[in-house]
Design an enzyme around this catalytic site. Structure first.
Site, PDB file in Angstrom:
ATOM      1  N   ASP A 118       1.226  -1.468  -0.215  1.00  0.00           N
ATOM      2  CA  ASP A 118       0.081  -0.026  -0.504  1.00  0.00           C
ATOM      3  C   ASP A 118       0.707   1.145   0.339  1.00  0.00           C
ATOM      4  OD1 ASP A 118      -1.702   1.946   1.042  1.00  0.00           O
ATOM      5  OD2 ASP A 118      -3.300  -0.055   1.256  1.00  0.00           O
ATOM      6  N   THR A 154     -20.910   0.830 -10.738  1.00  0.00           N
ATOM      7  CA  THR A 154     -20.848   2.544 -11.526  1.00  0.00           C
ATOM      8  C   THR A 154     -20.129   1.560 -13.384  1.00  0.00           C
ATOM      9  OG1 THR A 154     -18.343   2.690 -11.154  1.00  0.00           O
ATOM     10  CG2 THR A 154     -20.160   3.906 -10.241  1.00  0.00           C
ATOM     11  N   TYR A 179     -13.483   7.521 -13.609  1.00  0.00           N
ATOM     12  CA  TYR A 179     -13.211   6.021 -13.009  1.00  0.00           C
ATOM     13  C   TYR A 179     -14.398   4.204 -13.388  1.00  0.00           C
ATOM     14  CZ  TYR A 179     -13.861   3.350  -8.442  1.00  0.00           C
ATOM     15  OH  TYR A 179     -14.837   2.655  -7.478  1.00  0.00           O
ATOM     16  N   TYR A 198     -18.406  -4.009  -6.788  1.00  0.00           N
ATOM     17  CA  TYR A 198     -19.284  -3.572  -5.125  1.00  0.00           C
ATOM     18  C   TYR A 198     -20.487  -2.929  -5.784  1.00  0.00           C
ATOM     19  CZ  TYR A 198     -14.311  -4.494  -3.511  1.00  0.00           C
ATOM     20  OH  TYR A 198     -12.896  -5.512  -3.665  1.00  0.00           O
ATOM     21  N   ASN A 249     -18.656  10.811  -0.299  1.00  0.00           N
ATOM     22  CA  ASN A 249     -19.543   9.952   0.076  1.00  0.00           C
ATOM     23  C   ASN A 249     -21.315  10.397   0.930  1.00  0.00           C
ATOM     24  OD1 ASN A 249     -16.795   7.866  -0.249  1.00  0.00           O
ATOM     25  ND2 ASN A 249     -19.304   7.865  -1.946  1.00  0.00           N
ATOM     26  N   LEU A 250     -22.259   9.294   1.303  1.00  0.00           N
ATOM     27  CA  LEU A 250     -23.099   9.265   1.815  1.00  0.00           C
ATOM     28  C   LEU A 250     -23.030   9.072   3.119  1.00  0.00           C
ATOM     29  CD1 LEU A 250     -25.943  10.497   2.470  1.00  0.00           C
ATOM     30  CD2 LEU A 250     -27.123   7.820   1.628  1.00  0.00           C
ATOM     31  N   GLY A 308     -23.619  13.889 -12.599  1.00  0.00           N
ATOM     32  CA  GLY A 308     -22.977  12.451 -12.044  1.00  0.00           C
ATOM     33  C   GLY A 308     -23.818  11.902 -11.558  1.00  0.00           C
ATOM     34  N   ASP A 309     -24.333  12.138  -9.985  1.00  0.00           N
ATOM     35  CA  ASP A 309     -24.732  10.437  -9.607  1.00  0.00           C
ATOM     36  C   ASP A 309     -26.246  10.207 -10.652  1.00  0.00           C
ATOM     37  OD1 ASP A 309     -24.006  10.849  -7.789  1.00  0.00           O
ATOM     38  OD2 ASP A 309     -25.506  12.202  -6.631  1.00  0.00           O
TER      39      ASP A 309
HETATM   40  P1  NAD Z   1      -9.398   2.965  -0.510  1.00  0.00           P
HETATM   41  O1  NAD Z   1      -8.632   4.068  -0.863  1.00  0.00           O
HETATM   42  O2  NAD Z   1      -9.568   3.270   1.036  1.00  0.00           O
HETATM   43  O3  NAD Z   1      -8.523   1.856  -0.694  1.00  0.00           O
HETATM   44  C1  NAD Z   1      -7.832   1.737  -1.561  1.00  0.00           C
HETATM   45  C2  NAD Z   1      -6.273   1.943  -0.945  1.00  0.00           C
HETATM   46  O4  NAD Z   1      -5.281   1.540  -2.299  1.00  0.00           O
HETATM   47  C3  NAD Z   1      -5.713   2.778  -0.154  1.00  0.00           C
HETATM   48  O5  NAD Z   1      -5.177   2.259   1.200  1.00  0.00           O
HETATM   49  C4  NAD Z   1      -4.778   3.802  -0.925  1.00  0.00           C
HETATM   50  O6  NAD Z   1      -3.956   4.070   0.068  1.00  0.00           O
HETATM   51  C5  NAD Z   1      -4.037   2.307  -1.345  1.00  0.00           C
HETATM   52  N1  NAD Z   1      -3.162   3.200  -2.716  1.00  0.00           N
HETATM   53  C6  NAD Z   1      -3.804   3.917  -3.284  1.00  0.00           C
HETATM   54  N2  NAD Z   1      -2.926   4.292  -5.108  1.00  0.00           N
HETATM   55  C7  NAD Z   1      -2.419   3.219  -4.545  1.00  0.00           C
HETATM   56  C8  NAD Z   1      -1.125   2.752  -5.676  1.00  0.00           C
HETATM   57  N3  NAD Z   1      -0.765   3.252  -6.513  1.00  0.00           N
HETATM   58  N4  NAD Z   1      -0.055   1.749  -5.248  1.00  0.00           N
HETATM   59  C9  NAD Z   1       0.055   1.320  -3.825  1.00  0.00           C
HETATM   60  N5  NAD Z   1      -1.774   1.333  -2.764  1.00  0.00           N
HETATM   61  C10 NAD Z   1      -2.440   2.393  -3.951  1.00  0.00           C
HETATM   62  O7  NAD Z   1     -10.695   2.571  -1.076  1.00  0.00           O
HETATM   63  P2  NAD Z   1     -11.368   1.564  -0.741  1.00  0.00           P
HETATM   64  O8  NAD Z   1     -13.273   2.247  -0.279  1.00  0.00           O
HETATM   65  O9  NAD Z   1     -11.265   0.252  -0.080  1.00  0.00           O
HETATM   66  O10 NAD Z   1     -11.758   0.640  -1.908  1.00  0.00           O
HETATM   67  C11 NAD Z   1     -11.047  -0.375  -2.194  1.00  0.00           C
HETATM   68  C12 NAD Z   1     -11.103  -0.890  -3.762  1.00  0.00           C
HETATM   69  O11 NAD Z   1     -12.465  -0.593  -4.286  1.00  0.00           O
HETATM   70  C13 NAD Z   1     -10.507   0.526  -4.899  1.00  0.00           C
HETATM   71  O12 NAD Z   1     -10.192  -0.282  -6.224  1.00  0.00           O
HETATM   72  C14 NAD Z   1     -12.012   0.872  -5.222  1.00  0.00           C
HETATM   73  O13 NAD Z   1     -12.546   1.382  -6.632  1.00  0.00           O
HETATM   74  C15 NAD Z   1     -13.281  -0.285  -5.276  1.00  0.00           C
HETATM   75  N6  NAD Z   1     -14.224   0.199  -4.834  1.00  0.00           N
HETATM   76  C16 NAD Z   1     -14.386   0.917  -3.917  1.00  0.00           C
HETATM   77  C17 NAD Z   1     -16.521   1.438  -3.794  1.00  0.00           C
HETATM   78  C18 NAD Z   1     -16.455   1.858  -2.202  1.00  0.00           C
HETATM   79  O14 NAD Z   1     -17.411   2.606  -2.143  1.00  0.00           O
HETATM   80  N7  NAD Z   1     -15.675   2.121  -0.910  1.00  0.00           N
HETATM   81  C19 NAD Z   1     -17.340   0.852  -4.433  1.00  0.00           C
HETATM   82  C20 NAD Z   1     -16.620   0.353  -5.167  1.00  0.00           C
HETATM   83  C21 NAD Z   1     -15.455  -0.644  -5.618  1.00  0.00           C
HETATM   84  N1  UDP Z   2     -26.050  11.741  -1.355  1.00  0.00           N
HETATM   85  C1  UDP Z   2     -25.953  12.133  -0.691  1.00  0.00           C
HETATM   86  N2  UDP Z   2     -25.270  13.473   0.397  1.00  0.00           N
HETATM   87  C2  UDP Z   2     -23.904  13.419   0.134  1.00  0.00           C
HETATM   88  C3  UDP Z   2     -23.861  12.126  -0.495  1.00  0.00           C
HETATM   89  C4  UDP Z   2     -24.164  11.303  -0.875  1.00  0.00           C
HETATM   90  O1  UDP Z   2     -27.447  13.454  -0.738  1.00  0.00           O
HETATM   91  O2  UDP Z   2     -23.275  14.029   0.690  1.00  0.00           O
HETATM   92  C5  UDP Z   2     -26.627  10.953  -2.116  1.00  0.00           C
HETATM   93  C6  UDP Z   2     -25.972  10.934  -3.537  1.00  0.00           C
HETATM   94  O3  UDP Z   2     -26.722  11.721  -4.166  1.00  0.00           O
HETATM   95  C7  UDP Z   2     -26.405   9.062  -4.007  1.00  0.00           C
HETATM   96  C8  UDP Z   2     -26.438   8.177  -2.025  1.00  0.00           C
HETATM   97  O4  UDP Z   2     -26.619   9.509  -1.302  1.00  0.00           O
HETATM   98  O5  UDP Z   2     -27.677   9.294  -4.440  1.00  0.00           O
HETATM   99  C9  UDP Z   2     -25.132   7.610  -2.312  1.00  0.00           C
HETATM  100  O6  UDP Z   2     -24.366   8.472  -2.529  1.00  0.00           O
HETATM  101  P1  UDP Z   2     -22.193   7.723  -2.614  1.00  0.00           P
HETATM  102  O7  UDP Z   2     -21.454   8.487  -2.323  1.00  0.00           O
HETATM  103  O8  UDP Z   2     -21.938   7.393  -0.992  1.00  0.00           O
HETATM  104  O9  UDP Z   2     -22.606   6.509  -4.025  1.00  0.00           O
HETATM  105  P2  UDP Z   2     -22.182   6.610  -5.173  1.00  0.00           P
HETATM  106  O10 UDP Z   2     -23.717   7.786  -5.934  1.00  0.00           O
HETATM  107  O11 UDP Z   2     -20.925   6.334  -4.976  1.00  0.00           O
HETATM  108  O12 UDP Z   2     -22.984   5.251  -5.352  1.00  0.00           O
END
Ligand code: NAD
Ligand code: UDP
Length: 344
Positions: free
Chosen positions: A33, A130, A152, A179, A201-202, A298-299
């Protein structure tokens, strides 16, 4: 002998919770990391929670081939990789697409090349709901078309495709987990989501309002084509997501070469922003002040998984309720008012 796994991004939100589950199951883990979006304190707490010392942490960037090679060399042969490392902020990806293509796609390419060089061909990849863009039919199945609408999600689709090609041509075993919305925290409150600055995030926004760090929640739009007009998402407890990873890697390690899985990881039950606010209030007894503001660019109105394929393939299904997501997220927030910085 215990399987040894490389966990990129293992100090992050989802990675740290997954490490606890994997250590409890007897895996040995090497975490790579950069700590760009996380803290080494998370890994210390992962050791404490799991009671295991089989967690080795290396600071470095997945885009650096020498660093990745070092991660493969540091303990002995690696049986499989769970690849969390990456960037995940939609708005930032629109503002800085090259950074997202570099970290998410190029980083994954460097990692895959190092794996191929060592014949380590088993990988779980963090993809996202997404990738479906702005779908119209629900719940979303894995064969619903992908139509990413921002860099993204485009980088995630590209990595999925690169990995599919490796399964076909090079005998890899890969699972791309899409996810939905992971939230909550480990029930101990020792690890959780620790966003830098103002949360996008919410859930973390709500917990920070509850803690008095922010005056009120801004609800982005109440004119969506949903029953109460606010956006619908499929929120799942991060511990359920962690369990999904352990089920996936254990499944993949038993499969024949040329296996490619794409699985939606959600609960199958969408909740509106207002339902989440009410659920949080019920779980904690607190009031969350809010105002409705304009839609966030973008939502999309709605994202909701069909989780059946994951259950059929892995025997996994999300177990935790909204109440548990809220309760555990709130426990983490209260114990760590400024995240891991509170530990200093
Ligand atoms: P996070 O940012 O908490 O974890 C990502 C980790 O990767 C962090 O510890 C960061 O320091 C590390 N990192 C970033 N760039 C790096 C690099 N170039 N080299 C090495 N380490 C690096 O995010 P998370 O919520 O735990 O998400 C993990 C994965 O899941 C991500 O790929 C994200 O796109 C995906 N994901 C997350 C969500 C969500 O809502 N959290 C939803 C869908 C997918
Ligand atoms: N949202 C909101 N207020 C905030 C953050 C998010 O109303 O401060 C809403 C957003 O428009 C969406 C939902 O909550 O409908 C989830 O948003 P989040 O950013 O957590 O997840 P994502 O949109 O990436 O799925």
């Amino acid at each position: 002998m215990a399987n040894r796994l490389l966990i990129t991004g293992g100090a992050g939100f989802i990675g740290s919770h997954t490490c606890v589950v994997l250590l409890e199951q007897g895996y040995e883990l090497v975490v790579l990391d950069s700590f760009d979006n996380s803290s080494p304190v998370a890994s210390e707490r992962v050791r404490e929670l799991s009671g295991s010392q089989a967690l080795h942490v290396l600071k470095g960037d997945i885009r650096n081939a020498e660093t990745v090679n070092q991660a493969f060399r540091c303990r002995g042969p690696i049986d499989g990789v769970i690849h969390f490392a990456g960037l995940k902020a939609v708005g930032e990806s629109v503002a800085n697409p090259l950074l997202y293509w570099d970290v998410n796609l190029n980083g994954s390419r460097v990692l895959a090349a190092a794996m191929e060089q060592r014949s380590c061909r088993t990988l779980v990849f963090s993809s996202t709901a997404t990738v479906y863009g702005e779908p119209e039919q629900f719940p979303l199945r894995e064969d619903s078309p992908t139509a990413p609408i921002h860099p993204y999600a485009q980088t995630k689709v590209a990595v999925e495709q690169m990995l599919q090609a490796l399964c076909r041509q090079k005998n890899w075993r890969v699972a791309s987990l899409r996810y939905f919305n992971p939230v909550g925290a480990h029930p101990s409150g020792r690890i959780g989501e620790d966003p830098l600055g103002i949360p996008n995030n919410l859930f973390p926004f709500i917990t920070q309002v509850a803690a008095g760090r922010r005056s009120h929640l801004r609800i982005f739009g109440s004119d969506y084509p949903t029953p109460d007009g606010t956006g619908i998402r499929d929120y799942l407890h991060v511990m359920d997501l962690a369990e999904a990873h352990s089920a996936t890697i254990s499944h993949l390690l038993k499969q024949d070469p040329c296996t490619h899985l794409t699985l939606n990881i959600g609960t199958g039950r969408g909740l509106s922003v207002l339902e989440v606010v009410r659920g949080f209030e019920q779980a904690t007894g607190l009031t969350i002040p809010f105002e409705v503001v304009e839609r966030r660019p973008g939502d999309v109105p709605r994202l909701e998984a069909c989780p059946d394929q994951a259950e059929m393939t892995l025997g996994w299904r999300a177990k935790h309720s909204l109440l548990e997501m809220c309760r555990d997220g709130w426990t983490w927030q209260q114990a760590n008012p400024t995240g891991y910085r509170s530990a200093a």
